[in-house]
Design a protein around this motif. Structure first.
Motif, short mmCIF file in Angstrom:
data_model
loop_
_atom_site.label_atom_id
_atom_site.label_comp_id
_atom_site.label_asym_id
_atom_site.label_seq_id
_atom_site.Cartn_x
_atom_site.Cartn_y
_atom_site.Cartn_z
N VAL A 255 -0.41 -4.92 5.17
CA VAL A 255 -0.82 -3.87 6.09
C VAL A 255 0.41 -3.41 6.88
O VAL A 255 0.98 -4.18 7.67
CB VAL A 255 -1.90 -4.37 7.08
CG1 VAL A 255 -2.25 -3.26 8.07
CG2 VAL A 255 -3.14 -4.83 6.33
N GLN A 268 -6.28 -3.61 17.18
CA GLN A 268 -6.56 -3.31 15.77
C GLN A 268 -5.99 -4.36 14.83
O GLN A 268 -6.57 -4.65 13.77
CB GLN A 268 -6.06 -1.91 15.37
CG GLN A 268 -4.54 -1.73 15.35
CD GLN A 268 -4.05 -0.95 16.54
OE1 GLN A 268 -4.44 -1.20 17.67
NE2 GLN A 268 -3.17 0.01 16.28
N GLN A 272 -8.41 -7.05 12.51
CA GLN A 272 -8.22 -7.21 11.07
C GLN A 272 -7.96 -8.66 10.69
O GLN A 272 -8.39 -9.12 9.63
CB GLN A 272 -7.06 -6.33 10.60
CG GLN A 272 -7.38 -4.84 10.64
CD GLN A 272 -6.22 -3.99 10.12
OE1 GLN A 272 -5.99 -3.91 8.90
NE2 GLN A 272 -5.49 -3.39 11.03
#
Length: 279
Positions: A255, A268, A272
């Motif tokens: 990511v 965020q 995740q």
């Protein structure tokens, strides 16, 4: 004046090493590594004390170091957190709160020479030896690691592939140790003789040349599930380091973010991580 000294002192060390290596290569290499591995920041600051004191679990002796462990108990699987260079367990405060909301059992410790642990120096094999103590004793199912902590868990798994760990998360973690050494050489301006002496010492010490100590190499046969985070604006560790690890780690997901920096405490990211741990 302070900025001037900050530039001059490393150059003094570099010239000193260039002189020492002419007479004693091993001594020069030892001094160079001692300078590199010495920790100058990362102790617990006053504003961090309350958060950490409330979770103190035990002080455990590992290689004659007193290592401070912390625990936030929960009903789900144990997650072990590894902080980065010149940091401590407090850096995980935001993720810890998110993990608590999901009832994970959370374990962490301050690396040697960091936080509330004793010591003056740290390097990946020492960090890994400390990590191995906690992996054996507490059998966590997952490890979440920042920066050098990420290289540490991947190195440990390479050396000890059988463990309780099923999932690994790295955040802003390096891949190539040689890159750090080049940066170190640029700062101190030591010569090729010192570089070669250090490379030989690392090989004699741990069995690796600079270019062999690589997370990309460590994950080649890694069968654990992995999640790698890295920010494209990371000024400390280039995001291409995680790209390289991901390319060699078949069971990993990468990511890439923008504008979050090296620490990556943002909501965020933490959400995740939790979602990955709950899969």
């Amino acid at each position: 004046m302070k900025k001037l000294l900050t530039r001059i002192i490393p150059l003094f060390y570099g010239q000193w090493l260039n002189l020492v290596v002419l007479f004693d290569k091993q001594k020069a290499a030892q001094i160079a590594f001692d300078i590199f591995c010495t920790i100058r920041k990362g102790r617990v600051r006053p504003e961090q004390e309350d958060f950490l004191d409330a979770a103190k679990l035990s002080v455990e002796e590992v290689i004659e170091q007193q290592i401070q462990a912390y625990r936030w108990p929960g009903g789900k699987d144990t997650v072990l957190l590894l902080h980065g260079w010149e940091s401590n367990t407090h850096r995980w405060r935001n993720l810890i709160k998110k993990l608590q909301e999901h009832d994970f059992d959370i374990l962490a410790f301050d690396a040697p020479a960091h936080g509330n642990s004793t010591g003056k120096m740290l390097h990946v094999p020492l960090y890994a030896h400390t990590l191995r103590h906690f992996l054996k004793k507490y059998q966590p199912k997952s490890v979440v690691a920042h920066s050098i902590g990420g290289m540490t868990i991947l190195y440990d798994h390479f050396v000890n592939p059988e463990s309780s760990v099923e999932k690994i998360v790295t955040v802003g973690s390096p891949c190539e140790f040689e890159r750090f050494m080049h940066h170190y050489q640029e700062i101190l301006k030591f010569n090729k003789r010192v570089w070669k002496a250090m490379d030989k010492r690392l090989k004699d010490w741990f069995g690796y040349h600079f270019n062999e100590f690589s997370s990309a190499r460590f994950v080649t046969n890694n069968t654990k599930k992995g999640l790698l985070f890295h920010d494209k604006s990371d000024m400390q560790v280039p995001y291409t380091e995680s790209v390289r690890v991901h390319e060699h780690w078949k069971g990993s997901k990468l990511v890439l973010t923008e504008g979050l920096g090296h620490s990556m405490h943002q909501t965020q990211v933490n959400e995740q991580i939790v979602a990955f741990l709950e899969e």
